[in-house]
Design a protein around this motif. Structure first.
Motif, PDB file in Angstrom:
ATOM      1  N   LEU A  15       0.867  -1.180   0.000  1.00 11.40           N
ATOM      2  CA  LEU A  15       0.000   0.000   0.000  1.00 11.40           C
ATOM      3  C   LEU A  15       0.901   1.226   0.000  1.00 11.40           C
ATOM      4  CD1 LEU A  15      -3.067   0.539   0.211  1.00 11.40           C
ATOM      5  CD2 LEU A  15      -2.761   0.774   2.672  1.00 11.40           C
ATOM      6  N   ARG A  16       0.653   2.167  -0.905  1.00 15.91           N
ATOM      7  CA  ARG A  16       1.486   3.374  -0.949  1.00 15.91           C
ATOM      8  C   ARG A  16       0.650   4.544  -1.469  1.00 15.91           C
ATOM      9  NH1 ARG A  16       4.545   1.222  -5.637  1.00 15.91           N
ATOM     10  NH2 ARG A  16       4.872  -0.651  -4.434  1.00 15.91           N
ATOM     11  N   GLU A  17       1.274   5.726  -1.425  1.00 16.59           N
ATOM     12  CA  GLU A  17       0.626   6.948  -1.914  1.00 16.59           C
ATOM     13  C   GLU A  17       0.997   7.118  -3.388  1.00 16.59           C
ATOM     14  OE1 GLU A  17      -2.038   9.710  -1.136  1.00 16.59           O
ATOM     15  OE2 GLU A  17      -1.330   8.417   0.488  1.00 16.59           O
ATOM     16  N   LEU A  18      -0.017   7.239  -4.260  1.00 13.79           N
ATOM     17  CA  LEU A  18       0.228   7.473  -5.681  1.00 13.79           C
ATOM     18  C   LEU A  18      -0.653   8.633  -6.152  1.00 13.79           C
ATOM     19  CD1 LEU A  18       0.380   3.824  -7.142  1.00 13.79           C
ATOM     20  CD2 LEU A  18       2.272   5.443  -6.938  1.00 13.79           C
ATOM     21  N   PRO A  19      -0.284   9.303  -7.240  1.00 12.96           N
ATOM     22  CA  PRO A  19      -1.124  10.413  -7.728  1.00 12.96           C
ATOM     23  C   PRO A  19      -2.491   9.912  -8.184  1.00 12.96           C
ATOM     24  CG  PRO A  19       0.998  10.296  -8.906  1.00 12.96           C
ATOM     25  CD  PRO A  19       0.912   9.076  -8.050  1.00 12.96           C
ATOM     26  N   GLU A  94      -7.900   4.023  -4.102  1.00 12.44           N
ATOM     27  CA  GLU A  94      -9.023   4.887  -3.715  1.00 12.44           C
ATOM     28  C   GLU A  94      -9.710   5.512  -4.925  1.00 12.44           C
ATOM     29  OE1 GLU A  94      -7.883   6.305   0.775  1.00 12.44           O
ATOM     30  OE2 GLU A  94      -6.852   7.292  -0.885  1.00 12.44           O
ATOM     31  N   ARG A  95      -8.962   5.651  -6.030  1.00 13.67           N
ATOM     32  CA  ARG A  95      -9.586   6.181  -7.247  1.00 13.67           C
ATOM     33  C   ARG A  95      -9.124   5.379  -8.456  1.00 13.67           C
ATOM     34  NH1 ARG A  95      -8.980  10.295  -3.919  1.00 13.67           N
ATOM     35  NH2 ARG A  95     -10.885  11.452  -3.476  1.00 13.67           N
ATOM     36  N   THR A  96      -9.997   5.292  -9.447  1.00 13.10           N
ATOM     37  CA  THR A  96      -9.613   4.680 -10.717  1.00 13.10           C
ATOM     38  C   THR A  96     -10.277   5.463 -11.837  1.00 13.10           C
ATOM     39  OG1 THR A  96      -9.352   2.577 -11.900  1.00 13.10           O
ATOM     40  CG2 THR A  96     -11.493   2.969 -10.878  1.00 13.10           C
ATOM     41  N   VAL A  97      -9.833   5.205 -13.061  1.00 11.22           N
ATOM     42  CA  VAL A  97     -10.449   5.826 -14.238  1.00 11.22           C
ATOM     43  C   VAL A  97     -10.884   4.707 -15.169  1.00 11.22           C
ATOM     44  CG1 VAL A  97      -9.892   7.071 -16.371  1.00 11.22           C
ATOM     45  CG2 VAL A  97      -9.342   8.089 -14.160  1.00 11.22           C
ATOM     46  N   VAL A  98     -12.130   4.820 -15.647  1.00  9.04           N
ATOM     47  CA  VAL A  98     -12.657   3.790 -16.557  1.00  9.04           C
ATOM     48  C   VAL A  98     -13.278   4.450 -17.789  1.00  9.04           C
ATOM     49  CG1 VAL A  98     -13.094   1.986 -14.842  1.00  9.04           C
ATOM     50  CG2 VAL A  98     -14.818   3.752 -15.211  1.00  9.04           C
ATOM     51  N   PRO A  99     -13.163   3.775 -18.938  1.00  9.20           N
ATOM     52  CA  PRO A  99     -13.847   4.273 -20.138  1.00  9.20           C
ATOM     53  C   PRO A  99     -15.342   3.989 -20.032  1.00  9.20           C
ATOM     54  CG  PRO A  99     -12.707   2.211 -20.618  1.00  9.20           C
ATOM     55  CD  PRO A  99     -12.409   2.533 -19.191  1.00  9.20           C
ATOM     56  N   THR A 100     -16.169   4.796 -20.700  1.00  6.58           N
ATOM     57  CA  THR A 100     -17.621   4.574 -20.619  1.00  6.58           C
ATOM     58  C   THR A 100     -18.108   3.630 -21.714  1.00  6.58           C
ATOM     59  OG1 THR A 100     -17.935   6.597 -21.881  1.00  6.58           O
ATOM     60  CG2 THR A 100     -18.226   6.746 -19.492  1.00  6.58           C
ATOM     61  N   SER A 101     -17.312   3.414 -22.730  1.00  6.52           N
ATOM     62  CA  SER A 101     -17.801   2.541 -23.812  1.00  6.52           C
ATOM     63  C   SER A 101     -16.725   1.585 -24.290  1.00  6.52           C
ATOM     64  CB  SER A 101     -18.306   3.383 -24.978  1.00  6.52           C
ATOM     65  OG  SER A 101     -17.248   4.184 -25.444  1.00  6.52           O
TER      66      SER A 101
END
Ligand SMILES: NC(=O)c1ccc[n+]([C@@H]2O[C@H](COP(=O)([O-])OP(=O)(O)OC[C@H]3O[C@@H](n4cnc5c(N)ncnc54)[C@H](OP(=O)(O)O)[C@@H]3O)[C@@H](O)[C@H]2O)c1
Length: 319
Positions: A15-19, A94-101
């Protein structure tokens, strides 16, 4: 943000701190509440799924809340709960990015009444269950062996097949027989006490129609030819069919399945799973929930076979 990541393949991870990731056009920034744990997570960690950039955030399946939308997003709104497969940015964070299609990394909305934990267990396991069943197309009343029936994929496949009137034969280790029957298996073969192939052969001397294989390697899987009838079908979800022609010579269609490349891997597929849950056709129970910091130990237990199926990581406090 806090994230569970590795710096090279084969590490346990930490577990670490990432942007925070940033949502581009057609993408969503999601605050992850729960990550679903799957065997593919340790396989990716071990480098079995090809090169990746480092640090690599582990995990694919997630449930969470939309925090921001990139340009061009019309069908999702900030604040909505969604779930799906975060293939590019990972889900143990804690956060992720996903495409919508994207069909390879599908997402869908979580309806009120469905918990984030259950939603996080659905994408890979549920879509694989749908895809293998569609590929096999076993008619009502005919027999299907689910080899590995008590895990994430198997337990969902048993329930859907049972609801479709298919005669389900499932494998379980000792102690899990009753739970497998409760899911809808008509026959249970305890694989650590009996030979699975001999068991099926004795009960079905004329052969069975289909097999979902979640367990056997390229050598062991050939024994399925002893129990599948002429015209029958075998699907391996672990890419163990390395000689489809060998099965073909025996009248059996045998194929490998990669869930992300099937028609079921889509928003419609996720919505079908939600409908099955809402109808009570499929019940998915959270077997165990751990803090994100314990992801390394959880993956080690999963890889060793000490545990299987329906494990989540609570990413957001109070999830
Ligand atoms: N190709 C794809 O797109 C795709 C998609 C999803 C999954 N998969 C793969 O499919 C496999 C299963 O996934 P999962 O999520 O269901 O895993 P899981 O939850 O860990 O379940 C594993 C299952 O295998 C059973 N098992 C283990 N050793 C066995 C043996 N010797 N004989 C019979 N059964 C045995 C376990 O039974 P007990 O717990 O009763 O011991 C359990 O039912 C994994 O390898 C996964 O990576 C591939």
């Amino acid at each position: 943000m806090k994230a569970f990541a590795i710096d090279r393949f084969g590490e346990d991870g930490s577990l670490r701190e990432l942007p925070d990731p940033v949502a581009g056009p057609g993408e969503l920034l999601v605050r992850v509440t729960v990550a679903g744990v799957n065997p593919v997570d340790w396989k990716i960690r071990d480098g079995a799924h090809g090169p990746r950039p480092f640090p690599l955030i582990l995990g694919v399946d997630f449930a969470g809340v939309i925090e921001a939308a990139g340009s061009g997003v019309a069908d999702f709104r900030v604040g909505e709960r969604i779930f799906g497969a975060a293939r590019a940015h990972g889900s143990y964070a804690e956060r992720t990015v996903v495409p919508t299609s994207s069909n390879e990394a599908p997402i869908a909305k979580i309806p009120a009444g469905l918990s984030d934990a259950v939603a996080a267990l659905l994408p890979i396991a549920g879509l694989t269950a749908l895809a293998t069943l569609a590929r096999l197309d076993v008619p009502r009343g005919e027999s299907l062996l689910i080899y590995g029936a008590t895990g994430g994929v198997g337990a969902i496949a048993v329930q859907i097949a049972h609801a479709r009137g298919i005669h389900v034969i499932g494998t379980a280790r000792s102690g899990k027989e009753d739970a497998l029957r409760a899911l809808g298996a008509d026959e249970v073969i305890v694989y650590d006490r009996n030979d699975v192939i001999d068991g099926v052969k004795a009960a079905h001397p004329d052969g069975i129609t289909g097999v979902i294989d979640l367990v056997n390697d390229g050598v062991a899987i050939k024994r399925l030819a002893e129990i599948v009838r002429n015209g029958g079908r075998v699907v391996s979800a672990i890419r163990s069919i390395d000689d489809a022609a060998w099965f073909g010579e025996r009248g059996i269609t045998a194929t490998n399945l990669a869930m992300g490349q099937t028609p079921q891997s889509s928003r419609a597929g996720l919505e079908e799973l939600v409908a099955l849950i809402e109808a009570g056709t499929v019940v998915v129970d959270v077997k165990a929930a751990y803090p994100l910091a314990e992801a390394g130990a959880v993956l080690a237990a999963l890889k060793s076979g000490k545990t299987s199926g329906n494990i989540v990581l609570n990413v957001a406090p109070g999830a």
